[in-house]
Design a protein around this motif. Structure first.
Motif, PDB file in Angstrom:
ATOM      1  N   ALA A  73      -7.796 -20.822 -30.614  1.00 37.72           N
ATOM      2  CA  ALA A  73      -6.642 -19.939 -30.448  1.00 37.72           C
ATOM      3  C   ALA A  73      -5.334 -20.677 -30.657  1.00 37.72           C
ATOM      4  O   ALA A  73      -4.338 -20.100 -31.111  1.00 37.72           O
ATOM      5  N   GLU A  74      -5.319 -21.983 -30.347  1.00 40.02           N
ATOM      6  CA  GLU A  74      -4.094 -22.772 -30.466  1.00 40.02           C
ATOM      7  C   GLU A  74      -3.940 -23.413 -31.846  1.00 40.02           C
ATOM      8  O   GLU A  74      -2.878 -23.962 -32.157  1.00 40.02           O
ATOM      9  N   LEU A  75      -4.965 -23.352 -32.659  1.00 38.28           N
ATOM     10  CA  LEU A  75      -4.901 -23.949 -33.990  1.00 38.28           C
ATOM     11  C   LEU A  75      -4.503 -22.952 -35.063  1.00 38.28           C
ATOM     12  O   LEU A  75      -4.377 -23.325 -36.228  1.00 38.28           O
ATOM     13  N   VAL A  76      -4.338 -21.693 -34.689  1.00 38.15           N
ATOM     14  CA  VAL A  76      -3.936 -20.684 -35.657  1.00 38.15           C
ATOM     15  C   VAL A  76      -2.717 -19.942 -35.115  1.00 38.15           C
ATOM     16  O   VAL A  76      -2.416 -20.011 -33.932  1.00 38.15           O
ATOM     17  N   GLY A  77      -2.043 -19.227 -36.005  1.00 37.52           N
ATOM     18  CA  GLY A  77      -0.901 -18.432 -35.586  1.00 37.52           C
ATOM     19  C   GLY A  77      -1.336 -17.172 -34.868  1.00 37.52           C
ATOM     20  O   GLY A  77      -2.514 -16.819 -34.829  1.00 37.52           O
ATOM     21  N   LYS A  78      -0.354 -16.471 -34.297  1.00 39.39           N
ATOM     22  CA  LYS A  78      -0.679 -15.308 -33.477  1.00 39.39           C
ATOM     23  C   LYS A  78      -1.303 -14.170 -34.292  1.00 39.39           C
ATOM     24  O   LYS A  78      -1.985 -13.315 -33.738  1.00 39.39           O
ATOM     25  N   ARG A  79      -1.092 -14.181 -35.611  1.00 40.42           N
ATOM     26  CA  ARG A  79      -1.661 -13.122 -36.443  1.00 40.42           C
ATOM     27  C   ARG A  79      -3.182 -13.132 -36.409  1.00 40.42           C
ATOM     28  O   ARG A  79      -3.831 -12.085 -36.443  1.00 40.42           O
ATOM     29  N   TRP A  80      -3.773 -14.344 -36.339  1.00 38.24           N
ATOM     30  CA  TRP A  80      -5.234 -14.463 -36.387  1.00 38.24           C
ATOM     31  C   TRP A  80      -5.831 -14.900 -35.064  1.00 38.24           C
ATOM     32  O   TRP A  80      -7.038 -15.141 -34.988  1.00 38.24           O
ATOM     33  N   THR A 140       7.524 -22.367 -35.646  1.00 41.56           N
ATOM     34  CA  THR A 140       7.312 -22.468 -37.086  1.00 41.56           C
ATOM     35  C   THR A 140       5.820 -22.408 -37.391  1.00 41.56           C
ATOM     36  O   THR A 140       5.364 -21.757 -38.325  1.00 41.56           O
ATOM     37  N   TYR A 141       5.077 -23.084 -36.585  1.00 41.29           N
ATOM     38  CA  TYR A 141       3.615 -23.087 -36.707  1.00 41.29           C
ATOM     39  C   TYR A 141       3.072 -21.663 -36.620  1.00 41.29           C
ATOM     40  O   TYR A 141       2.213 -21.250 -37.393  1.00 41.29           O
ATOM     41  N   ASP A 142       3.585 -20.871 -35.677  1.00 39.17           N
ATOM     42  CA  ASP A 142       3.155 -19.478 -35.556  1.00 39.17           C
ATOM     43  C   ASP A 142       3.658 -18.645 -36.724  1.00 39.17           C
ATOM     44  O   ASP A 142       2.963 -17.791 -37.247  1.00 39.17           O
ATOM     45  N   ARG A 143       4.918 -18.901 -37.143  1.00 38.97           N
ATOM     46  CA  ARG A 143       5.518 -18.057 -38.160  1.00 38.97           C
ATOM     47  C   ARG A 143       4.770 -18.165 -39.480  1.00 38.97           C
ATOM     48  O   ARG A 143       4.532 -17.192 -40.171  1.00 38.97           O
ATOM     49  N   HIS A 144       4.402 -19.356 -39.841  1.00 33.92           N
ATOM     50  CA  HIS A 144       3.726 -19.544 -41.122  1.00 33.92           C
ATOM     51  C   HIS A 144       2.236 -19.261 -41.030  1.00 33.92           C
ATOM     52  O   HIS A 144       1.554 -19.230 -42.057  1.00 33.92           O
ATOM     53  N   GLY A 145       1.743 -19.045 -39.818  1.00 36.10           N
ATOM     54  CA  GLY A 145       0.304 -18.852 -39.666  1.00 36.10           C
ATOM     55  C   GLY A 145      -0.424 -20.079 -40.152  1.00 36.10           C
ATOM     56  O   GLY A 145      -1.449 -20.002 -40.809  1.00 36.10           O
ATOM     57  N   LEU A 146       0.127 -21.259 -39.824  1.00 34.90           N
ATOM     58  CA  LEU A 146      -0.409 -22.491 -40.359  1.00 34.90           C
ATOM     59  C   LEU A 146      -1.811 -22.708 -39.852  1.00 34.90           C
ATOM     60  O   LEU A 146      -2.193 -22.298 -38.782  1.00 34.90           O
ATOM     61  N   GLY A 147      -2.539 -23.432 -40.658  1.00 33.22           N
ATOM     62  CA  GLY A 147      -3.649 -24.002 -40.044  1.00 33.22           C
ATOM     63  C   GLY A 147      -4.981 -23.576 -40.468  1.00 33.22           C
ATOM     64  O   GLY A 147      -5.223 -22.532 -40.977  1.00 33.22           O
ATOM     65  N   GLY A 148      -5.742 -24.566 -40.206  1.00 33.85           N
ATOM     66  CA  GLY A 148      -7.125 -24.372 -40.456  1.00 33.85           C
ATOM     67  C   GLY A 148      -7.815 -23.858 -39.249  1.00 33.85           C
ATOM     68  O   GLY A 148      -7.260 -23.740 -38.196  1.00 33.85           O
ATOM     69  N   PHE A 149      -9.040 -23.598 -39.494  1.00 30.96           N
ATOM     70  CA  PHE A 149      -9.857 -23.007 -38.455  1.00 30.96           C
ATOM     71  C   PHE A 149     -10.988 -23.961 -38.157  1.00 30.96           C
ATOM     72  O   PHE A 149     -11.837 -24.217 -38.970  1.00 30.96           O
ATOM     73  N   HIS A 150     -10.896 -24.562 -36.961  1.00 32.47           N
ATOM     74  CA  HIS A 150     -11.946 -25.474 -36.536  1.00 32.47           C
ATOM     75  C   HIS A 150     -12.697 -24.798 -35.408  1.00 32.47           C
ATOM     76  O   HIS A 150     -12.147 -24.585 -34.335  1.00 32.47           O
ATOM     77  N   PHE A 151     -13.928 -24.473 -35.696  1.00 37.83           N
ATOM     78  CA  PHE A 151     -14.677 -23.720 -34.694  1.00 37.83           C
ATOM     79  C   PHE A 151     -15.819 -24.552 -34.141  1.00 37.83           C
ATOM     80  O   PHE A 151     -16.570 -25.156 -34.887  1.00 37.83           O
TER      81      PHE A 151
END
Length: 498
Positions: free
Chosen positions: A174-181, A25-36
């Motif tokens: 890489a683990e905090l974002v979905g596979k799209r990004w 679900t996390y991947d499907r929705h592309g959830l998440g913020g970007f912590h760099f």
């Protein structure tokens, strides 16, 4: 992944693969913020300050060896505190002594990358490893200001090198974002590293004529503040939390980084989802390394990426050192090489979503090898083209290295991902060890270092054909899950891009 936009907790309970649905679900929705987290492990080489004669006696001139001149017959052009060489009177010390800080730093990099990075998989996690590494690196750099001799300085360089930031930061993003990004976010890290590296000459220029200690102050104090920001604002990887059996924390992380419209489907009932923690990962610092070596499918992936990393590292670190052997302005060529990393990162960031990993690594390593070998060709025409060919080779090697790290993240499951990526980075550093040797051999024996660079990276890049394609593939979390997918692909029951 199917095409559903929402998934309820009831559906998850009824799914045969319910232990994976929260992360899917996390991947499907592309959830998440970007912590760099961008950490530059700065390294300051000794520089030999210029000097002048203060007396015409004793045969002092501009080509004299100051080690054979009386102390009162010459003086440094700048105050002694501007360089470690002049402050600690190391101008006549052996190369072993003056090279000790460099050796200590690289030894720390190898030890830290091998030991500390495995803790990010086993016990500490990605966030804590970034925080502790950034803090250790910054504090050791700050303490370097108080060094009283070369031995204390080298010991602190060893501690600074043991910090391992880049790998954990890359894996966490890489683990905090979905596979799209996933690919784009990873490449942003390389771009920021380049910007950070290019900022160092500006800092040095602003502090010209000042004590070498001030450079450590300028680069260490911001790192301490940044480690605090990481501690309070960066989120732990929900994938790692789930693999470690900390389901409630994983759900809380997902709820905190998703939008309110999607947060409603991430209920606390997810904590009831059964998830089997990785059996092999018992908290031992070397348990992840053991898994990578003993699982045949994992070792068949690890060995090729290590070989490719070795070849890329030899070119990445060695090629800039050989610029002095080319018929071109040294200062301009060094600047052009540093700037070449920016378009490399930008192009990779823009195209990573469309590039096949295996073919891209193979293509760019091959191009780097061809251009590097062409640099070794003799003749007036080739001499004029040398700097252009060198830049193309270096650009291709940088791009191959960027894609290789993204490729490695996608090849291995969450429970060993940080360790595998760290081993690849250590292979790159190990390859770089041979760069200075080849450059020195060219100056001494006439052996073309660029020819060797080209052959090595070209041959090492061929190992990419042994790896499976991962573009568009969902990340796995446990060794058993990845092994099951591997067997399904071998039996023709699945697709590598599934």
């Amino acid at each position: 992944m199917n095409g559903q936009n929402l998934i309820s907790s009831e559906q998850i309970k009824n799914d045969a693969n319910n232990e994976k649905e929260i992360l899917d679900t996390y991947d499907r929705h592309g959830l998440g913020g970007f912590h760099f987290k961008h950490g530059t492990e700065t390294f300051f080489f000794f520089f030999y300050p210029t000097w002048h004669c203060t007396s015409d006696q004793h045969g002092c001139d501009s080509v004299s060896n100051i080690c054979y001149l009386p102390k009162n017959s010459w003086a440094w052009d700048w105050p002694s505190y501007t360089s470690i060489i002049s402050e600690w009177k190391l101008e006549c010390s052996s190369s072993i002594i003056t090279g000790l800080p460099a050796s200590s730093f690289f030894m720390g990099c190898l030890v830290g990358g091998f030991v500390l990075a495995t803790l990010a998989d086993s016990t500490l996690g990605r966030k804590n490893m970034i925080f502790l590494s950034c803090l250790i690196m910054s504090l050791s750099s700050l303490l370097t200001v108080f060094s009283t001799n070369i031995w204390v300085y080298s010991a602190l360089r060893l501690i600074c090198g043991r910090a391992t930031i880049g790998t954990s930061a890359l894996v966490l993003t890489a683990e905090l974002v979905g596979k799209r990004w996933r690919g784009q976010v990873g490449v942003i890290g390389f771009f920021c590293f380049t910007i950070g590296f290019l900022s160092l000459p500006a800092i040095a220029y602003l502090n010209r004529g000042s004590s070498w200690r001030s450079l450590y102050l300028w680069t260490s104090i911001p790192g301490i503040f940044y480690s605090m920001l990481v501690h309070f604002f960066v989120r732990e990887s929900p994938r790692w939390l789930f693999v470690r059996g900390r389901k409630e924390e994983a759900v809380a992380t997902l709820k905190s980084i998703t939008t309110p419209s999607h947060s409603s489907c991430l209920t606390w009932s997810f904590s009831e989802v059964s998830f089997q923690e990785e059996r092999w990962n018992n908290g031992n610092v070397f348990s992840t390394i053991k898994m990578l070596v003993q699982k045949r499918w994992a070792f068949r992936r690890l060995l090729p990426v290590l070989v490719i990393g070795f070849g890329s590292g030899m070119v990445y670190y060695g090629m800039p050192l050989g610029l002095g052997n080319l018929s071109f302005n040294l200062y301009l060529s060094v600047t052009l090489n540093a700037l070449a990393e920016i378009p490399s990162s930008l192009i990779t960031m823009l195209l990573i979503g469309k590039l096949n990993r295996k073919f891209s690594v193979l293509a760019f390593t091959t191009l780097s090898g061809i251009f590097s070998i062409m640099c070794a060709l003799k003749g007036e025409v080739w001499t004029r083209l040398q700097i252009g060919l060198e830049l193309l080779s270096f650009f291709s090697a940088c791009t191959a290295f960027d894609i290789l790290l993204i490729f490695t993240i996608e090849l291995f499951p969450t429970c060993v991902r940080n360790s595998a990526t760290s081993l690849v980075r250590q292979a790159v550093v190990f390859g770089g060890v041979f760069g200075p040797m080849l450059v020195a051999a060219e100056r001494r024996d006439g052996i073309s270092s660029y020819g060797v660079f080209g052959l090595v990276i070209g041959c090492c890049g061929l190992f990419a054909v042994c790896l499976p394609e991962t573009r568009g593939r969902a990340l796995c979390d446990t060794m058993d899950e990845e092994e099951h997918k591997e067997k399904a692909i071998c039996n023709g029951e699945g697709d590598v891009l599934a």
